[in-house]
Motif scaffolding. Structure first.
Motif, short mmCIF file in Angstrom:
data_model
loop_
_atom_site.label_atom_id
_atom_site.label_comp_id
_atom_site.label_asym_id
_atom_site.label_seq_id
_atom_site.Cartn_x
_atom_site.Cartn_y
_atom_site.Cartn_z
N TYR A 20 0.83 -1.20 0.00
CA TYR A 20 0.00 0.00 0.00
C TYR A 20 0.87 1.26 0.00
O TYR A 20 0.65 2.18 -0.79
CB TYR A 20 -0.94 -0.04 1.20
CG TYR A 20 -1.96 1.06 1.26
CD1 TYR A 20 -2.74 1.39 0.15
CD2 TYR A 20 -2.18 1.77 2.44
CE1 TYR A 20 -3.70 2.40 0.22
CE2 TYR A 20 -3.14 2.76 2.51
CZ TYR A 20 -3.89 3.08 1.40
OH TYR A 20 -4.84 4.07 1.46
N VAL A 23 3.27 1.41 -3.46
CA VAL A 23 2.53 1.66 -4.70
C VAL A 23 1.94 3.06 -4.69
O VAL A 23 1.96 3.75 -5.71
CB VAL A 23 1.46 0.57 -4.94
CG1 VAL A 23 0.58 0.93 -6.14
CG2 VAL A 23 2.11 -0.79 -5.16
N ARG A 24 1.45 3.52 -3.56
CA ARG A 24 0.93 4.90 -3.49
C ARG A 24 2.05 5.90 -3.79
O ARG A 24 1.85 6.85 -4.55
CB ARG A 24 0.30 5.19 -2.14
CG ARG A 24 -1.03 4.49 -1.99
CD ARG A 24 -1.77 4.75 -0.73
NE ARG A 24 -1.09 5.57 0.24
CZ ARG A 24 -1.66 6.06 1.34
NH1 ARG A 24 -2.89 5.85 1.61
NH2 ARG A 24 -0.98 6.78 2.19
N THR A 27 2.87 5.69 -7.54
CA THR A 27 1.78 6.05 -8.46
C THR A 27 1.34 7.49 -8.30
O THR A 27 1.17 8.20 -9.29
CB THR A 27 0.58 5.11 -8.24
OG1 THR A 27 1.01 3.76 -8.39
CG2 THR A 27 -0.53 5.41 -9.23
N GLY A 62 -0.63 -8.43 -4.55
CA GLY A 62 -1.45 -7.26 -4.26
C GLY A 62 -2.68 -7.62 -3.45
O GLY A 62 -2.79 -8.74 -2.94
N TYR A 77 -4.61 -2.63 -5.16
CA TYR A 77 -3.20 -2.29 -5.31
C TYR A 77 -2.41 -3.53 -5.71
O TYR A 77 -2.54 -4.58 -5.07
CB TYR A 77 -2.64 -1.73 -4.00
CG TYR A 77 -3.05 -0.31 -3.77
CD1 TYR A 77 -2.19 0.74 -4.08
CD2 TYR A 77 -4.30 0.01 -3.25
CE1 TYR A 77 -2.57 2.06 -3.90
CE2 TYR A 77 -4.68 1.32 -3.06
CZ TYR A 77 -3.81 2.33 -3.38
OH TYR A 77 -4.19 3.64 -3.19
#
Length: 144
Positions: A20, A23-24, A27, A62, A77
């Protein structure tokens, strides 16, 4: 690829939080990365149903979190090395009554890759709004 979709185990929590967070940060490049924290996963998924996508080698690819009372997909995710390989599709297909059930979600406008993914899976734009991370579109999946 072969995917196993399952509920999370206690030993998954740290890796799910790491997915989490990382990837945040990768992205949402338009958001200050200092606003994202490891403990956000536990806070942001509290009370939600979580599905984990596991690769055949045991690696967690994910997760998807669902607020079932509202048929709302809160998060999906996928680690970058597993994106485009079917993990996200496997998670959607594991949703209760997929594809005969209507689901909805919010997708940040700047997250073009995610929006393309959802549109390719039968979602359509049904609304819009604003959040601290930026403008979003509401996407809804209607069974055919």
């Amino acid at each position: 690829m072969t995917w196993t979709i399952r509920p999370p185990r206690a030993e998954d929590q740290d890796m799910l939080a790491e997915i989490y967070l990382s990837v945040r940060r990768q992205t949402f490049v338009w958001v200050d990365p200092g606003k994202f924290h490891h403990e956000d996963f536990a806070t942001h998924t509290n009370g939600e149903t979580i599905l984990v996508c596991e690769h055949a080698d045991g690696a967690l690819a994910g997760f998807l979190s669902l607020w079932p009372e509202d048929d709302f997909i809160h998060m999906l995710y996928i680690r970058p090395e597993f994106q485009g390989l079917g993990a996200g599709t496997a998670l959607l297909q594991a949703l209760p009554d997929w594809p005969q059930h209507k689901y909805r979600l919010k997708c940040l406008v700047n997250n073009r890759r995610a929006k393309a993914f959802y549109l390719s899976h039968g979602f359509a734009v049904t609304g819009n709004g604003a959040s601290p991370e930026g403008d979003y579109e509401e996407l809804s999946f209607s069974p055919v």
